[in-house]
Design an enzyme around this catalytic site. Structure first.
Site, PDB file in Angstrom:
ATOM      1  CE  LYS A  40      -3.980  -2.234   2.128  1.00 48.05           C
ATOM      2  NZ  LYS A  40      -4.728  -2.555   3.349  1.00 48.05           N
TER       3      LYS A  40
ATOM      4  CD  GLN B 266      -3.659  -4.109   6.445  1.00 50.20           C
ATOM      5  OE1 GLN B 266      -3.883  -3.094   5.796  1.00 50.20           O
ATOM      6  NE2 GLN B 266      -3.939  -5.305   5.983  1.00 50.20           N
TER       7      GLN B 266
ATOM      8  CG  ASP C  84      -9.931  -0.381   4.669  1.00 49.31           C
ATOM      9  OD1 ASP C  84      -9.641  -0.835   3.551  1.00 49.31           O
ATOM     10  OD2 ASP C  84      -9.208  -0.497   5.674  1.00 49.31           O
TER      11      ASP C  84
HETATM   12  N1  GUN Z   1      -6.947  -6.924   6.204  1.00 46.66           N
HETATM   13  C1  GUN Z   1      -7.219  -7.751   5.169  1.00 46.66           C
HETATM   14  N2  GUN Z   1      -7.802  -7.067   4.176  1.00 46.66           N
HETATM   15  C2  GUN Z   1      -7.876  -5.780   4.576  1.00 46.66           C
HETATM   16  C3  GUN Z   1      -8.376  -4.591   3.978  1.00 46.66           C
HETATM   17  O1  GUN Z   1      -8.883  -4.562   2.845  1.00 46.66           O
HETATM   18  N3  GUN Z   1      -8.267  -3.460   4.727  1.00 46.66           N
HETATM   19  C4  GUN Z   1      -7.740  -3.453   5.973  1.00 46.66           C
HETATM   20  N4  GUN Z   1      -7.696  -2.313   6.641  1.00 46.66           N
HETATM   21  N5  GUN Z   1      -7.276  -4.539   6.560  1.00 46.66           N
HETATM   22  C5  GUN Z   1      -7.344  -5.694   5.860  1.00 46.66           C
END
Ligand code: GUN
Length: 246
Positions: free
Chosen positions: A6, A50, A73
């Site tokens: 990311k 996350q 998200d």
């Molecule tokens: N953990 C697994 N997939 C995701 C996601 O799309 N966003 C976030 N914040 N955590 C995750």
């Protein structure tokens, strides 16, 4: 792996990103305070925490603490509510990436039977909602399967579009797949493998080699949905920027 990608993708596309790495034993209050200060910081358009979080921290409380206007998200209950009602919102990044992929490859969805395996808030549940919505990559009849679905194999065999998001490596095998089905593999599990350089390999939820022989289209792992997830996230972040300053 995700976080590093990311940050890197932000750099490559010209987004300014800040990685705040709190120690694993940080209190819930510390994390909530951090989110509060990011909510109030007008230089910041998007926030994502996350997941998963350490067990002593409530994921629910943390997600609800994020300003819904910065919730790139799309996990905040008010954004999920908007998604269910077909209102403008941030579509959770993985389902968003999958919609972009269906659009790019002109996969017809209207009137098709989509089967989603897995009911997580991150993927399965929003994906099933979107595929059944009245949107260009929607209008499917959707069956949402989970760990208590008794006749999973028979249901999967009826799928025109099969989304595997249960987190079990190579779970979907050719006997579960209708010839010509479209297969979307959301799994990313590290499986120990002494022959691999890093000591593990990333496996999807679909046995790719055998299922690709019967499917009309299939996403690989790695290099499939994961990349599109980040595209979805960046599109949401750009939208947040435009909403806040546009
Ligand atoms: N953990 C697994 N997939 C995701 C996601 O799309 N966003 C976030 N914040 N955590 C995750």
């Amino acid at each position: 792996t995700y976080v590093a990608s990311k940050v890197k993708n932000c750099e490559e596309t010209g987004f300014e990103s800040t990685l705040i790495r709190l120690p694993e034993d940080s209190t819930e209050a510390t994390l909530l305070d951090t989110i509060q200060s990011l909510n109030q910081n007008q230089d910041i358009d998007g926030i994502l925490v996350q997941l998963p979080l350490p067990k002593h921290i409530s994921e629910e409380k943390v997600i609800e603490a994020i300003d819904p206007r910065k919730d790139v998200d799309g996990f905040h209950p008010s954004n999920i509510g908007r998604l269910v009602q077909g209102l403008p919102t941030f579509i959770p990044a993985t389902p968003y990436g999958i919609l972009l992929m269906l659009e790019h490859f002109n996969i017809p969805t209207k009137g098709k039977h989509a089967v989603v395996i897995g009911r997580s808030n991150i993927v399965g549940r929003p994906m099933s909602t979107l595929l059944s919505s009245n949107i260009p990559q929607g209008n499917c009849t959707v069956t949402l399967c989970h760990s208590h679905t008794p006749n999973l194999k028979e249901i999967c065999q009826q799928a025109d579009i099969l989304v595997a998001a249960l987190g079990k490596p190579e779970f979907v095998t050719p006997d579960m797949v209708k010839p010509g089905a479209v297969i979307i593999d959301v799994g990313i599990t590290r499986v120990a493998d002494a022959t691999a350089k890093k000591g593990f390999r990333i496996k999807g939820d679909v046995h790719y080699d055998s299922v690709s022989a019967v499917a009309s289209a299939i996403t690989p792992v790695p290099g499939g949905v994961g990349l599109m997830t980040i595209a979805g996230l960046l599109k949401n972040t750009l939208q947040a920027y435009l909403n806040n300053r546009g």
